[in-house]
Design a protein around this motif. Structure first.
Motif, PDB file in Angstrom:
ATOM      1  N   VAL A 116     -10.431  -4.806   0.710  1.00 62.34           N
ATOM      2  CA  VAL A 116      -9.477  -4.103  -0.154  1.00 62.34           C
ATOM      3  C   VAL A 116      -8.156  -3.914   0.584  1.00 62.34           C
ATOM      4  N   LEU A 117      -8.252  -3.453   1.835  1.00 59.13           N
ATOM      5  CA  LEU A 117      -7.040  -3.256   2.631  1.00 59.13           C
ATOM      6  C   LEU A 117      -6.342  -4.589   2.891  1.00 59.13           C
ATOM      7  N   LEU A 118      -7.126  -5.631   3.177  1.00 60.22           N
ATOM      8  CA  LEU A 118      -6.556  -6.957   3.419  1.00 60.22           C
ATOM      9  C   LEU A 118      -5.774  -7.442   2.199  1.00 60.22           C
ATOM     10  N   THR A 119      -6.334  -7.213   1.020  1.00 63.66           N
ATOM     11  CA  THR A 119      -5.649  -7.610  -0.216  1.00 63.66           C
ATOM     12  C   THR A 119      -4.328  -6.869  -0.371  1.00 63.66           C
ATOM     13  N   LEU A 120      -4.349  -5.567  -0.069  1.00 64.12           N
ATOM     14  CA  LEU A 120      -3.121  -4.772  -0.187  1.00 64.12           C
ATOM     15  C   LEU A 120      -2.060  -5.222   0.815  1.00 64.12           C
TER      16      LEU A 120
END
Length: 217
Positions: A116-120
């Protein structure tokens, strides 16, 4: 102040040692993670290419999600083996798979948060995305994916340490949750030793009673 010092550095000195060892293993795991990421990125399609859309959203599962997950699995196995044999030294107390599956479960939970953080960090419409001007993928040091992965590791690692210490290695090692805190180890083992001694003494006294050894009594 003296009580605080004693609490932090005397009572919990073993915790600090565990944290130091875990950090050393973690640093090696970061290198393994990044090296794996570089290799799979070079061997596979462009990391920003979409694979499949996420139903009901405008997001896609992209190749960088796959690359990140492969890198995680390799580094997770590396970290587990080192933590098992060196950090927590539990290889003699539990079977390999009995410890690995909770370690993997904790890691997968962290990986979900990390994705999720990587996507953001990678999505250009995200308020916290890495600037494509600064990280223009022109060189390895300016590749957005590498820096995003490094940030993800930095965020997820402390969470993994706490969960693994409290669950994976301590509880699995002896089936005794009290051992999750190393400061309780001596007391718990002493209690178990006292129980074993009491049981042995009871057996001896029972064996000394008439009729226990003489079948004709």
């Amino acid at each position: 102040m003296r009580r605080l010092h004693e609490f932090l550095f005397v009572r919990h000195r073993h915790n600090w040692l565990l944290l130091l060892r875990f950090a050393v293993v973690g640093v090696s795991g970061v290198l393994v993670n990044l090296i794996t990421l570089v290799v799979v990125k070079k061997l596979g399609p462009g990391f920003n290419q979409p694979i499949v859309g996420v139903p009901g959203t405008e997001f896609n599962v992209r190749w960088y999600h796959v690359y990140s997950t492969i890198a995680f699995l390799v580094a997770n196995l590396w970290n587990f083996q080192l933590n098992r044999t060196w950090t927590f030294r539990t290889s003699k107390h539990a079977r390999w798979w009995h410890e690995y599956w909770p370690f993997l479960a904790v890691g997968l939970l962290g990986q979900v948060i990390g994705l999720v953080l990587l996507t953001l960090l990678m999505h250009l419409d995200s308020p916290i995305h890495l600037s494509p001007t600064v990280f223009d993928d022109s060189t390895g040091f300016r590749t957005r994916l590498y820096w995003a992965q490094l940030i993800v590791i930095a965020v997820v690692t402390p969470i993994s340490f706490v969960l693994n210490k409290l669950w994976t290695f301590a509880a699995v090692r002896t089936h005794h949750p009290d051992l999750a805190d190393p400061s309780h180890v001596e007391a718990v083992l002493a209690d178990e030793g006292d129980e074993a001694t009491a049981s042995t003494d009871a057996d001896r006294r029972a064996g000394a009673l008439p009729g226990r050894h003489d079948p004709l009594a």
